[in-house]
Motif scaffolding. Sequence first.
Motif, PDB file in Angstrom:
ATOM      1  N   LEU A 240     -13.279   3.131   9.781  1.00 56.24           N
ATOM      2  CA  LEU A 240     -13.544   3.596   8.424  1.00 56.24           C
ATOM      3  C   LEU A 240     -12.283   3.958   7.644  1.00 56.24           C
ATOM      4  O   LEU A 240     -12.349   4.159   6.434  1.00 56.24           O
ATOM      5  CB  LEU A 240     -14.477   4.812   8.463  1.00 56.24           C
ATOM      6  CG  LEU A 240     -15.943   4.518   8.824  1.00 56.24           C
ATOM      7  CD1 LEU A 240     -16.708   5.819   9.004  1.00 56.24           C
ATOM      8  CD2 LEU A 240     -16.612   3.652   7.760  1.00 56.24           C
ATOM      9  N   VAL A 241     -11.147   4.065   8.332  1.00 61.46           N
ATOM     10  CA  VAL A 241      -9.906   4.422   7.643  1.00 61.46           C
ATOM     11  C   VAL A 241      -9.546   3.317   6.641  1.00 61.46           C
ATOM     12  O   VAL A 241      -9.397   2.156   7.024  1.00 61.46           O
ATOM     13  CB  VAL A 241      -8.749   4.608   8.647  1.00 61.46           C
ATOM     14  CG1 VAL A 241      -7.425   4.787   7.911  1.00 61.46           C
ATOM     15  CG2 VAL A 241      -9.019   5.820   9.538  1.00 61.46           C
ATOM     16  N   PRO A 242      -9.391   3.648   5.368  1.00 65.59           N
ATOM     17  CA  PRO A 242      -9.093   2.614   4.355  1.00 65.59           C
ATOM     18  C   PRO A 242      -7.675   2.067   4.504  1.00 65.59           C
ATOM     19  O   PRO A 242      -6.731   2.829   4.747  1.00 65.59           O
ATOM     20  CB  PRO A 242      -9.236   3.365   3.027  1.00 65.59           C
ATOM     21  CG  PRO A 242      -9.949   4.640   3.344  1.00 65.59           C
ATOM     22  CD  PRO A 242      -9.583   4.977   4.748  1.00 65.59           C
ATOM     23  N   MET A 243      -7.523   0.779   4.346  1.00 66.52           N
ATOM     24  CA  MET A 243      -6.196   0.184   4.415  1.00 66.52           C
ATOM     25  C   MET A 243      -5.299   0.690   3.286  1.00 66.52           C
ATOM     26  O   MET A 243      -4.070   0.711   3.398  1.00 66.52           O
ATOM     27  CB  MET A 243      -6.295  -1.344   4.377  1.00 66.52           C
ATOM     28  CG  MET A 243      -6.835  -1.923   3.087  1.00 66.52           C
ATOM     29  SD  MET A 243      -7.015  -3.729   3.109  1.00 66.52           S
ATOM     30  CE  MET A 243      -5.315  -4.255   3.043  1.00 66.52           C
ATOM     31  N   ALA A 244      -5.915   1.150   2.183  1.00 63.99           N
ATOM     32  CA  ALA A 244      -5.144   1.643   1.044  1.00 63.99           C
ATOM     33  C   ALA A 244      -4.364   2.913   1.377  1.00 63.99           C
ATOM     34  O   ALA A 244      -3.437   3.276   0.645  1.00 63.99           O
ATOM     35  CB  ALA A 244      -6.076   1.906  -0.138  1.00 63.99           C
ATOM     36  N   TRP A 245      -4.713   3.556   2.478  1.00 60.37           N
ATOM     37  CA  TRP A 245      -3.990   4.758   2.876  1.00 60.37           C
ATOM     38  C   TRP A 245      -2.575   4.441   3.359  1.00 60.37           C
ATOM     39  O   TRP A 245      -1.748   5.323   3.483  1.00 60.37           O
ATOM     40  CB  TRP A 245      -4.754   5.490   3.976  1.00 60.37           C
ATOM     41  CG  TRP A 245      -5.949   6.252   3.496  1.00 60.37           C
ATOM     42  CD1 TRP A 245      -6.499   6.205   2.247  1.00 60.37           C
ATOM     43  CD2 TRP A 245      -6.750   7.145   4.266  1.00 60.37           C
ATOM     44  NE1 TRP A 245      -7.603   7.019   2.197  1.00 60.37           N
ATOM     45  CE2 TRP A 245      -7.778   7.609   3.416  1.00 60.37           C
ATOM     46  CE3 TRP A 245      -6.711   7.581   5.576  1.00 60.37           C
ATOM     47  CZ2 TRP A 245      -8.740   8.516   3.846  1.00 60.37           C
ATOM     48  CZ3 TRP A 245      -7.673   8.484   6.016  1.00 60.37           C
ATOM     49  CH2 TRP A 245      -8.682   8.947   5.164  1.00 60.37           C
ATOM     50  N   GLY A 246      -2.310   3.180   3.661  1.00 63.18           N
ATOM     51  CA  GLY A 246      -0.974   2.773   4.069  1.00 63.18           C
ATOM     52  C   GLY A 246      -0.464   3.514   5.292  1.00 63.18           C
ATOM     53  O   GLY A 246      -1.092   3.489   6.358  1.00 63.18           O
ATOM     54  N   TRP A 247       0.673   4.200   5.140  1.00 62.59           N
ATOM     55  CA  TRP A 247       1.278   4.893   6.278  1.00 62.59           C
ATOM     56  C   TRP A 247       0.409   6.028   6.799  1.00 62.59           C
ATOM     57  O   TRP A 247       0.440   6.354   7.991  1.00 62.59           O
ATOM     58  CB  TRP A 247       2.666   5.415   5.897  1.00 62.59           C
ATOM     59  CG  TRP A 247       3.706   4.335   5.905  1.00 62.59           C
ATOM     60  CD1 TRP A 247       4.363   3.808   4.838  1.00 62.59           C
ATOM     61  CD2 TRP A 247       4.186   3.628   7.059  1.00 62.59           C
ATOM     62  NE1 TRP A 247       5.220   2.818   5.230  1.00 62.59           N
ATOM     63  CE2 TRP A 247       5.140   2.685   6.586  1.00 62.59           C
ATOM     64  CE3 TRP A 247       3.908   3.696   8.423  1.00 62.59           C
ATOM     65  CZ2 TRP A 247       5.814   1.826   7.451  1.00 62.59           C
ATOM     66  CZ3 TRP A 247       4.579   2.835   9.285  1.00 62.59           C
ATOM     67  CH2 TRP A 247       5.522   1.915   8.795  1.00 62.59           C
ATOM     68  N   LEU A 248      -0.380   6.638   5.935  1.00 63.76           N
ATOM     69  CA  LEU A 248      -1.304   7.667   6.405  1.00 63.76           C
ATOM     70  C   LEU A 248      -2.323   7.068   7.358  1.00 63.76           C
ATOM     71  O   LEU A 248      -2.668   7.669   8.389  1.00 63.76           O
ATOM     72  CB  LEU A 248      -2.016   8.328   5.225  1.00 63.76           C
ATOM     73  CG  LEU A 248      -3.090   9.377   5.585  1.00 63.76           C
ATOM     74  CD1 LEU A 248      -2.476  10.506   6.404  1.00 63.76           C
ATOM     75  CD2 LEU A 248      -3.753   9.911   4.313  1.00 63.76           C
ATOM     76  N   ALA A 249      -2.806   5.866   7.036  1.00 68.87           N
ATOM     77  CA  ALA A 249      -3.741   5.170   7.920  1.00 68.87           C
ATOM     78  C   ALA A 249      -3.102   4.885   9.275  1.00 68.87           C
ATOM     79  O   ALA A 249      -3.729   5.060  10.325  1.00 68.87           O
ATOM     80  CB  ALA A 249      -4.209   3.871   7.276  1.00 68.87           C
ATOM     81  N   VAL A 250      -1.845   4.453   9.259  1.00 71.47           N
ATOM     82  CA  VAL A 250      -1.126   4.201  10.505  1.00 71.47           C
ATOM     83  C   VAL A 250      -1.064   5.474  11.343  1.00 71.47           C
ATOM     84  O   VAL A 250      -1.302   5.456  12.558  1.00 71.47           O
ATOM     85  CB  VAL A 250       0.303   3.682  10.225  1.00 71.47           C
ATOM     86  CG1 VAL A 250       1.100   3.578  11.523  1.00 71.47           C
ATOM     87  CG2 VAL A 250       0.248   2.329   9.530  1.00 71.47           C
ATOM     88  N   GLY A 251      -0.759   6.592  10.701  1.00 70.15           N
ATOM     89  CA  GLY A 251      -0.704   7.862  11.413  1.00 70.15           C
ATOM     90  C   GLY A 251      -2.040   8.253  12.011  1.00 70.15           C
ATOM     91  O   GLY A 251      -2.110   8.729  13.153  1.00 70.15           O
ATOM     92  N   VAL A 252      -3.118   8.039  11.253  1.00 68.52           N
ATOM     93  CA  VAL A 252      -4.460   8.356  11.761  1.00 68.52           C
ATOM     94  C   VAL A 252      -4.801   7.466  12.947  1.00 68.52           C
ATOM     95  O   VAL A 252      -5.346   7.932  13.956  1.00 68.52           O
ATOM     96  CB  VAL A 252      -5.517   8.202  10.651  1.00 68.52           C
ATOM     97  CG1 VAL A 252      -6.927   8.358  11.221  1.00 68.52           C
ATOM     98  CG2 VAL A 252      -5.275   9.223   9.545  1.00 68.52           C
ATOM     99  N   TYR A 253      -4.490   6.169  12.840  1.00 64.79           N
ATOM    100  CA  TYR A 253      -4.745   5.244  13.950  1.00 64.79           C
ATOM    101  C   TYR A 253      -4.037   5.707  15.221  1.00 64.79           C
ATOM    102  O   TYR A 253      -4.640   5.779  16.305  1.00 64.79           O
ATOM    103  CB  TYR A 253      -4.237   3.840  13.602  1.00 64.79           C
ATOM    104  CG  TYR A 253      -5.033   3.104  12.559  1.00 64.79           C
ATOM    105  CD1 TYR A 253      -6.356   3.414  12.298  1.00 64.79           C
ATOM    106  CD2 TYR A 253      -4.434   2.071  11.837  1.00 64.79           C
ATOM    107  CE1 TYR A 253      -7.068   2.719  11.336  1.00 64.79           C
ATOM    108  CE2 TYR A 253      -5.149   1.373  10.868  1.00 64.79           C
ATOM    109  CZ  TYR A 253      -6.463   1.701  10.622  1.00 64.79           C
ATOM    110  OH  TYR A 253      -7.177   1.016   9.676  1.00 64.79           O
TER     111      TYR A 253
END
Length: 338
Positions: A240-253
């Motif tokens: 569910l993490v949006p790709m638009a989050w960019g580096w934040l998404a990477v951190g969550v992953y």
Amino acid sequence: MGSKSQLSTGVAIQLRRVAPAIGLFFVAPLVAEFLLGNMTIKMLGMLAILAPVYGGAALLIRESVRRAGRGWASILVLSLAYGILEEAFLTETLFNPNYMGLNLHLLEPAFIAALGIGGWYTVFVLTLHTVWSISVSIALIEALVPDRATSPWIGRLGLGLIATIFTLAAVSMASFSIRQDYHHFAASRTQFFWSAIALLVLTVSAFRLPLRLNSTARGGVPPPWIPGLMALVASSAFLLVPMAWGWLAVGVYLLLDAVVAAAILFWAARKGWDERHKVALAGGATMAYAWHAFIQIPALGTADVFGRIGNLVFAVLAVILIAAGAKRTANFAARQLN
């Protein structure tokens, strides 16, 4: 009559012996593309192409690890290596800014110009391959034969045949990607070089890791439903993490990967951790794919009514497979206690 009966019995025994391998050969692509919702049920004919690649890779990884007497750490590392092989060499999607002219913009979030890769897409797609495409598929099929979960399923001749099929299919996939790419994209020699180095390091490391972890530490383990729920929640959050989050998404992953890995390592070192917990983990991850498919926009096919019916069909089949694995592992655990 006697010789015919003996022949039939021999064939039946051989089929039962290789049945898990056949199952894995087809389950891997079904999970990787169809349960995910990346392809609709109308594209089921693509199994003829996908099974030799996904299924062939899953079998080669599983059989190599089990023959070496190693465990899940090695399977996960080799699954990551497979992800790099497919995405860097067979499709080049790690580097192609517009794969097959689909305008997906996969590399834009968290783009790393020096490497020519997208940080978001790299972590995202390699996790998909490591967890779902290979590892989850292996765990689901091993759960159906818990007494043979750590032993080889096919002989050397069969392993050689699978290796040949996989190699031919991989070459065909790479050729197809090159022909179909509208912009005639080609990764640089430097990108190929470092991808090859990563493949080599991961492959060697997989067979340098400790052998199967013995559950000897003191302390109990949770009932299987708890790691299963953890896998479902973590996998759902990942998807569910949006790709638009960019580096934040990477951190969550990376945080999700680290938390789940730490929990599994903690529990797996304790007595009582067995095949029931492993199929629960795989089941939770599988069901995340199953429900998310209903909101997934397919890469191939359309999200029409027929496509959504297909999502339901694959979800029901997944539930049946998980339930069968859970029942068999529970029965096996009960026999082990008696």
